[in-house]
Design an enzyme around this catalytic site. Sequence first.
Site, PDB file in Angstrom:
ATOM      1  N   SER A 177       0.823  -1.342  -0.051  1.00 52.36           N
ATOM      2  CA  SER A 177      -0.014   0.082  -0.037  1.00 52.36           C
ATOM      3  C   SER A 177       0.934   0.912   0.090  1.00 52.36           C
ATOM      4  O   SER A 177       0.625   2.253  -0.690  1.00 52.36           O
ATOM      5  CB  SER A 177      -0.827   0.034   1.040  1.00 52.36           C
ATOM      6  OG  SER A 177      -1.874  -1.039   1.126  1.00 52.36           O
ATOM      7  N   ASN A 285      -6.383   4.066 -10.836  1.00 43.09           N
ATOM      8  CA  ASN A 285      -7.797   4.627 -10.969  1.00 43.09           C
ATOM      9  C   ASN A 285      -8.757   3.749 -11.994  1.00 43.09           C
ATOM     10  O   ASN A 285      -9.815   3.455 -11.547  1.00 43.09           O
ATOM     11  CB  ASN A 285      -7.871   5.896 -11.038  1.00 43.09           C
ATOM     12  CG  ASN A 285      -7.277   6.540  -9.929  1.00 43.09           C
ATOM     13  OD1 ASN A 285      -7.515   6.187  -8.606  1.00 43.09           O
ATOM     14  ND2 ASN A 285      -6.842   7.809 -10.104  1.00 43.09           N
ATOM     15  N   GLU A 408      -4.386  -4.451  -6.251  1.00 38.59           N
ATOM     16  CA  GLU A 408      -4.862  -3.034  -7.020  1.00 38.59           C
ATOM     17  C   GLU A 408      -5.422  -1.933  -5.770  1.00 38.59           C
ATOM     18  O   GLU A 408      -6.407  -1.315  -6.099  1.00 38.59           O
ATOM     19  CB  GLU A 408      -5.577  -3.307  -8.016  1.00 38.59           C
ATOM     20  CG  GLU A 408      -4.829  -3.766  -9.274  1.00 38.59           C
ATOM     21  CD  GLU A 408      -5.240  -3.183 -10.611  1.00 38.59           C
ATOM     22  OE1 GLU A 408      -5.737  -2.361 -10.783  1.00 38.59           O
ATOM     23  OE2 GLU A 408      -5.235  -4.164 -11.594  1.00 38.59           O
TER      24      GLU A 408
END
Lengths: 428, 275
Positions: A177, A285, A408
């Site tokens: 992360s 995104n 992701e």
Amino acid sequence: MAFTRTLGKVGRQLYRPWASCQAPLRPTSSRTIAVEQSASAGTGFPPLQTFTEEETMMRDAVRKYAQERVAPLVSKMDENSSMADEVIKSLFEQGLMGIEISTEYGGTGSSFFSCMLVVEELAKVDASVAVMCDIQNTLINTLMSNLGTEEQKAKYLPRFATDMIGSFCLSEAGSGSDAFSMKTRAEKQKDYYIINGSKMWITSAEHAGVFLVLANADVSAGYRGITCFIVDRDTEGLEIGKKENKLGLRASSTCAVNFDNVKVHEKNILGKVGQGYKYAIGMLNGGRIGIAAQMLGLAQGCFDHAVPYTRQRMQFGKRIFDFQGLQHQIAYVATQLEAARLLTYNAARLKEAGRPFVKEASMAKYFAAEVATLTTSKCIEWMGGVGFTKDYPVEKYYRDCKIGTIYEGTSNIQLSTVAKLLDQEYNS
Amino acid sequence: MAARVLVGVKRVIDYAVKIRVKPDNTGVVTDGVKHSMNPFCEIAVEEAVRLKENKLVKEVVAVSCGPQQVQETIRTALAMGADRGIHVEVSGKDYDSLGPLQVSKILAALAKKEEASLIILGKQAIDDDCNQTGQMTAALLDWPQGTFASEVAIEGDKLKVIREIDGGLETIKINLPAVVTADLRLNTPRYATLPNIMKAKKKKIANVKPAELGVDLTSRLEVLRVDEPPQRQAGVKSKRSSVHTSTGDLFMEVVPTSDSTPAVIPSAQLLLQAF
């Protein structure tokens, strides 16, 4: 004009006139306009589950392909933890690996939403195959198409569309992360960069012909030194580590990739030096919506296996489906699935329309992964003992779904993203 | 060399769908039901496209008769490799009563208009199982026919067709122009790849009305009633009398059923051998 393109945002605008978080509207693609013209002739605001003829044909073609050519191999690929060559080859042959690549580079020349439908249909059959297709389309192809020089595009895009898989190398053992704390460095030496470091959790590394590697070219600048490099597989010093032995998504290879003084010419930089972090975020995104589509397809595929069973299985003189307890559970899961579908489709349509979609994409990915976990868990319960065995496909869906909350962008990261954007929304 | 091939494609209820009869027994439920191209028509399209890829024909034209929705079926044919499509507009009552006679008149008229030298059709449609359109079309055009084809080869200005018949395979040689109907084993239809689906969007579909072709759509048939097949009754086994072949194999058993008419059950083994 603005209102016809809102598809659901109209409600929000009416309720919260004080919040204006919308970027100036950019021109939409002709495809999305065409949908609305034909749809608004009838209903005005088409429901989210309205597709163009092209999208419908694509979806049906992939559904048929997945059912007939992928489904028979799923169990074996899972057991052997390896993707069948035949599946990889047919993914390329069907044009599924270059969906948004323009025809001038040998791609399919279709849209982002078509890509999402393809990923969803593949995931109904095998989430591993879906992720291979998804990463190629939403990460690799997008990065190359948006950032590549003409020379890079001419070299790689046709190959991405026809026979070469790409892998995206961001995570490391010490940075998941916290991606920007990566330790992989790229030292400039004249017109070369020497890359040293170790990437982990790299999908499709076993089969990839090229790696898009994020490495820090200027450690003193912190994350603003991160740069994206195109590294061919046969570059000296690049070593593919061992394949992870995973709980789920086993047919998709996940390996460490080690870089030992890998020499890369500066013309192999994708985009600009030090902008890698921006590219990674921007592209993830969109990739998020792809994962949402994958989780959605996975959940739906599992559901489609379990419910017919409940309609056939008899206990106490009636179908187990006829027991109210089960009906309520099934209806609840179906509702969650529908909600996940609408979140995913809406995020995809927003992205296609050039409107802000980051919050919606995060919501879609987070929610779809949660729904997949719920659905697959429940499906095993509904199928009872047989659900627990490997003779039936539901246990594989249950194992595969877990990664959805992790890769992701973990669920916690997604929630943090949503919260941050909400904070901004209430700012003005 | 056959210049132009006409391929007929029919939009039918998908083979995997469970068919339901309408409550008023006038037909089957079609609203909201998944439709797709008749499987035998897919085989026909595949054969035509292969002929084009082998440079034995120049152009493949896909034809379908029906309302607006049949354009999807034509597009699928285009995505498989047909060059252009013709949509013969038939809707409403005319479409409900459209049968092999009317379609074969349409195809015959189109074949003349388009100067086609080969027509490939599926052997039958899976909704009506008529198995008549190919034969009628050939008769109307006074062309030779090669039906139930499991192999087709163009040899000069003749067509060699290997037909599947009850006794085995029959090889015939017929003159072009001709009509061929495709049987199951003629080929395995290709998947429409995504790039081909995109290309198909640019291919043209022409609209034609049956009146323009001089075709009268009046049907000579009237559907009186449509019923589901009777529910299968379970057999009852009590006393058995059996018949054995000369080699001692069980040939059949005669078994009393619930309404006491004996049912003859052939031995499963021999059934398998027969096929």
